[in-house]
Motif scaffolding. Sequence first.
Motif, PDB file in Angstrom:
ATOM      1  N   PRO A   1       0.813  -1.232   0.000  1.00 29.56           N
ATOM      2  CA  PRO A   1       0.000   0.000   0.000  1.00 29.56           C
ATOM      3  C   PRO A   1       0.844   1.279   0.000  1.00 29.56           C
ATOM      4  N   MET A   2       2.016   1.235   0.652  1.00 35.84           N
ATOM      5  CA  MET A   2       2.885   2.421   0.665  1.00 35.84           C
ATOM      6  C   MET A   2       3.330   2.778  -0.754  1.00 35.84           C
ATOM      7  N   LEU A   3       3.690   1.766  -1.520  1.00 33.65           N
ATOM      8  CA  LEU A   3       4.144   2.019  -2.893  1.00 33.65           C
ATOM      9  C   LEU A   3       2.964   2.416  -3.776  1.00 33.65           C
ATOM     10  N   GLU A   4       1.840   1.744  -3.588  1.00 31.05           N
ATOM     11  CA  GLU A   4       0.655   2.121  -4.358  1.00 31.05           C
ATOM     12  C   GLU A   4       0.337   3.594  -4.118  1.00 31.05           C
ATOM     13  N   GLY A   5       0.383   3.999  -2.842  1.00 31.14           N
ATOM     14  CA  GLY A   5       0.100   5.385  -2.479  1.00 31.14           C
ATOM     15  C   GLY A   5       1.135   6.332  -3.069  1.00 31.14           C
ATOM     16  N   GLY A   6       2.383   5.938  -3.023  1.00 34.06           N
ATOM     17  CA  GLY A   6       3.466   6.779  -3.533  1.00 34.06           C
ATOM     18  C   GLY A   6       3.330   7.056  -5.019  1.00 34.06           C
ATOM     19  N   PHE A   7       3.060   6.026  -5.790  1.00 35.19           N
ATOM     20  CA  PHE A   7       2.944   6.224  -7.239  1.00 35.19           C
ATOM     21  C   PHE A   7       1.643   6.970  -7.589  1.00 35.19           C
ATOM     22  N   THR A   8       0.579   6.690  -6.822  1.00 36.83           N
ATOM     23  CA  THR A   8      -0.660   7.428  -7.061  1.00 36.83           C
ATOM     24  C   THR A   8      -0.450   8.918  -6.801  1.00 36.83           C
ATOM     25  N   ALA A   9       0.266   9.237  -5.731  1.00 36.01           N
ATOM     26  CA  ALA A   9       0.534  10.640  -5.404  1.00 36.01           C
ATOM     27  C   ALA A   9       1.381  11.285  -6.508  1.00 36.01           C
ATOM     28  N   ALA A  10       2.355  10.545  -7.020  1.00 36.39           N
ATOM     29  CA  ALA A  10       3.204  11.091  -8.094  1.00 36.39           C
ATOM     30  C   ALA A  10       2.367  11.367  -9.342  1.00 36.39           C
ATOM     31  N   ALA A  11       1.416  10.476  -9.633  1.00 27.88           N
ATOM     32  CA  ALA A  11       0.563  10.671 -10.814  1.00 27.88           C
ATOM     33  C   ALA A  11      -0.337  11.894 -10.626  1.00 27.88           C
ATOM     34  N   THR A  12      -0.806  12.081  -9.389  1.00 37.50           N
ATOM     35  CA  THR A  12      -1.688  13.230  -9.119  1.00 37.50           C
ATOM     36  C   THR A  12      -0.923  14.552  -9.200  1.00 37.50           C
ATOM     37  N   SER A  13       0.295  14.549  -8.686  1.00 36.75           N
ATOM     38  CA  SER A  13       1.032  15.818  -8.639  1.00 36.75           C
ATOM     39  C   SER A  13       1.720  16.142  -9.961  1.00 36.75           C
ATOM     40  N   THR A  14       1.960  15.136 -10.795  1.00 34.35           N
ATOM     41  CA  THR A  14       2.582  15.417 -12.099  1.00 34.35           C
ATOM     42  C   THR A  14       1.776  14.767 -13.226  1.00 34.35           C
ATOM     43  N   PRO A  15       0.544  15.215 -13.418  1.00 33.82           N
ATOM     44  CA  PRO A  15      -0.291  14.595 -14.459  1.00 33.82           C
ATOM     45  C   PRO A  15       0.347  14.822 -15.831  1.00 33.82           C
ATOM     46  N   GLY A  16       0.153  13.871 -16.705  1.00 35.43           N
ATOM     47  CA  GLY A  16       0.766  13.989 -18.031  1.00 35.43           C
ATOM     48  C   GLY A  16       2.158  13.409 -18.079  1.00 35.43           C
ATOM     49  N   SER A  17       2.812  13.342 -16.894  1.00 38.50           N
ATOM     50  CA  SER A  17       4.166  12.784 -16.857  1.00 38.50           C
ATOM     51  C   SER A  17       4.207  11.409 -16.196  1.00 38.50           C
ATOM     52  N   VAL A  18       3.336  11.197 -15.199  1.00 35.89           N
ATOM     53  CA  VAL A  18       3.314   9.918 -14.487  1.00 35.89           C
ATOM     54  C   VAL A  18       1.879   9.397 -14.480  1.00 35.89           C
ATOM     55  N   ALA A  19       1.719   8.143 -14.809  1.00 31.92           N
ATOM     56  CA  ALA A  19       0.390   7.526 -14.738  1.00 31.92           C
ATOM     57  C   ALA A  19       0.543   6.138 -14.147  1.00 31.92           C
ATOM     58  N   CYS A  20      -0.401   5.734 -13.292  1.00 33.09           N
ATOM     59  CA  CYS A  20      -0.324   4.367 -12.783  1.00 33.09           C
ATOM     60  C   CYS A  20      -1.699   3.725 -12.754  1.00 33.09           C
ATOM     61  N   VAL A  21      -1.690   2.426 -12.993  1.00 29.48           N
ATOM     62  CA  VAL A  21      -2.894   1.612 -12.867  1.00 29.48           C
ATOM     63  C   VAL A  21      -2.588   0.562 -11.817  1.00 29.48           C
ATOM     64  N   LEU A  22      -3.385   0.529 -10.760  1.00 28.58           N
ATOM     65  CA  LEU A  22      -3.171  -0.441  -9.698  1.00 28.58           C
ATOM     66  C   LEU A  22      -4.057  -1.647  -9.960  1.00 28.58           C
ATOM     67  N   GLY A  23      -3.451  -2.817 -10.080  1.00 25.78           N
ATOM     68  CA  GLY A  23      -4.227  -4.014 -10.343  1.00 25.78           C
ATOM     69  C   GLY A  23      -3.428  -4.952 -11.219  1.00 25.78           C
ATOM     70  N   TYR A  24      -4.084  -6.048 -11.637  1.00 24.54           N
ATOM     71  CA  TYR A  24      -3.434  -7.020 -12.515  1.00 24.54           C
ATOM     72  C   TYR A  24      -4.166  -6.991 -13.842  1.00 24.54           C
ATOM     73  N   ASP A  25      -3.468  -6.714 -14.938  1.00 23.63           N
ATOM     74  CA  ASP A  25      -4.128  -6.495 -16.223  1.00 23.63           C
ATOM     75  C   ASP A  25      -3.204  -6.976 -17.357  1.00 23.63           C
ATOM     76  N   GLU A  26      -3.481  -8.210 -17.831  1.00 18.77           N
ATOM     77  CA  GLU A  26      -2.616  -8.811 -18.872  1.00 18.77           C
ATOM     78  C   GLU A  26      -2.546  -7.941 -20.120  1.00 18.77           C
ATOM     79  N   LYS A  27      -3.714  -7.404 -20.524  1.00 19.04           N
ATOM     80  CA  LYS A  27      -3.765  -6.659 -21.780  1.00 19.04           C
ATOM     81  C   LYS A  27      -2.934  -5.381 -21.686  1.00 19.04           C
ATOM     82  N   LEU A  28      -3.089  -4.679 -20.579  1.00 13.93           N
ATOM     83  CA  LEU A  28      -2.308  -3.450 -20.402  1.00 13.93           C
ATOM     84  C   LEU A  28      -0.819  -3.779 -20.275  1.00 13.93           C
ATOM     85  N   ALA A  29      -0.514  -4.924 -19.657  1.00  8.58           N
ATOM     86  CA  ALA A  29       0.897  -5.342 -19.551  1.00  8.58           C
ATOM     87  C   ALA A  29       1.503  -5.462 -20.955  1.00  8.58           C
ATOM     88  N   HIS A  30       0.752  -6.044 -21.877  1.00  4.37           N
ATOM     89  CA  HIS A  30       1.251  -6.184 -23.265  1.00  4.37           C
ATOM     90  C   HIS A  30       1.437  -4.812 -23.914  1.00  4.37           C
TER      91      HIS A  30
END
Length: 484
Positions: free
Chosen positions: A335-364
Amino acid sequence: MSALKVLSVASEVFPLIKTGGLADVAGALPAALAREAVEIRTLVPGYPAVMAKLVDAQQAHAYDDLFGGPARILGGKAAGLDLFAIDAPHLYDRPGNPYLGPNGLDWPDNAQRFAALARVGADIGLGAIDAFRPQVVHAHDWQAALAHAYMYYADRPRPGTAITVHNMAFQGQFPIWIFGELGLPARALSIDGVEYYGGVGYLKAGLRLSDRITTVSPTYAREIMTPEFGMGLDGLLRTRAAVVQGIVNGIDDTVWNPATDVTLPQNYSALRIDMRVRNKIALQTQMGLAPEVGRPLLGVVSRLSDQKGLDLLLQALPGIIARGGQLALLGSGDPMLEGGFTAAATSTPGSVACVLGYDEKLAHLIQAGADFIVVPSRFEPCGLTQLCALRYGAPPIVARVGGLADTVIDANEAATAAGVATGVQFYPPAVESLTYALNRALDIARDPTVLRRLRLNGMRSDVSWRGPAKRYAALYRDIIRPAE
Ligand code: ADP
């Protein structure tokens, strides 16, 4: 040459039941080794997910009492695999994760459940099933490891034995009282047998008593002989160094093929590498990043755990963004890392984006669209993400540990001049060295000729199961015993 018969004993097998890389290996080896004239049958516990898929099931052997209840060995097929499944409802008829109960804790009888798996493996190894008498028993991880102890102490002719360690972090250590239930002779409870620091060590026993020990990369094989990575078993492994070997895993190069991957917006190949940029734009757009082709785009597809070192990336991130870089991250876990990357995406939109979860299609899509894939693991027995990245032309930026060290060729001057570099390595796994590596990657990204060369070298490296299968086949042939 007649086919060599091997029994693979595994507590999980893809695609029937999977929690980690062990399942991928156990699931991939039979088909890969069939081309090497090796016939593998896989013994697995009869979890509901296995029993539901088993077809043409035939009883091959029966037990009146296998660790507290009646049991049968069923031979059959599932998902293209030749299986022996242990039909023992008192041990395995529990849905979901194979090791954890509904409260998220280990099942209290895991010691018995996996001793039973090993016992059945040993029985088949010693000839319990006339129609399939293996010349080699190959045990995977601690859950299968006691098979070698059962065969060793049976004092009868036995097949060759191999054990593969997929992750040294899991060892199957139990209190001493379990020994009374295992059905091993008293002399097995010794430092040269199953005893381990006053308890019973399943993996320890397998490592002590098998003919050969493999792990999933040559560098990890060396690392686990050191205190830093050996997790207490390094001393034993050093005494057995002569029989320890590393064999890297492969990936399924039909599933991971950018030329035919139906999940991609744009297919491409080494010959049509310029088409790849369309996936980058699709990825940027889908994840809400600024769709600017010229910005170097880093990708991550990973469990978010301490092992994977992504806290280091989080710390290095501001420097990357300052240089115009972007990050697309897919992962879940801590959860600490999930929160950290989510915060980075919020504070620098357009530069950082994260999807939390397991997603084969997005992985490809990340593999097909990112300019680089970052894998800053603190330890990594083999690693599959970087193999996918090579195949998809996203040069990996990796910590030089375990399988990452063995599968990526650093773009240093010599390798670049020789035209063989496939990515960027750094060591140690620390913020400063990662930052340095990321800056090197950003420099490479500014030079389209160098980046293209890296991409093509990676796409042309063989990350399939063909090479590993040859190595396993050679190992099996080394340990078969002459016919009696
Ligand atoms: P580990 O088994 O330690 O998690 P590996 O790199 O050996 O790491 O294998 C993990 C595999 O699962 C890789 O192919 C990786 O790309 C994939 N993966 C990890 N996390 C995700 C996710 N959130 N969504 C899709 N695929 C994932």
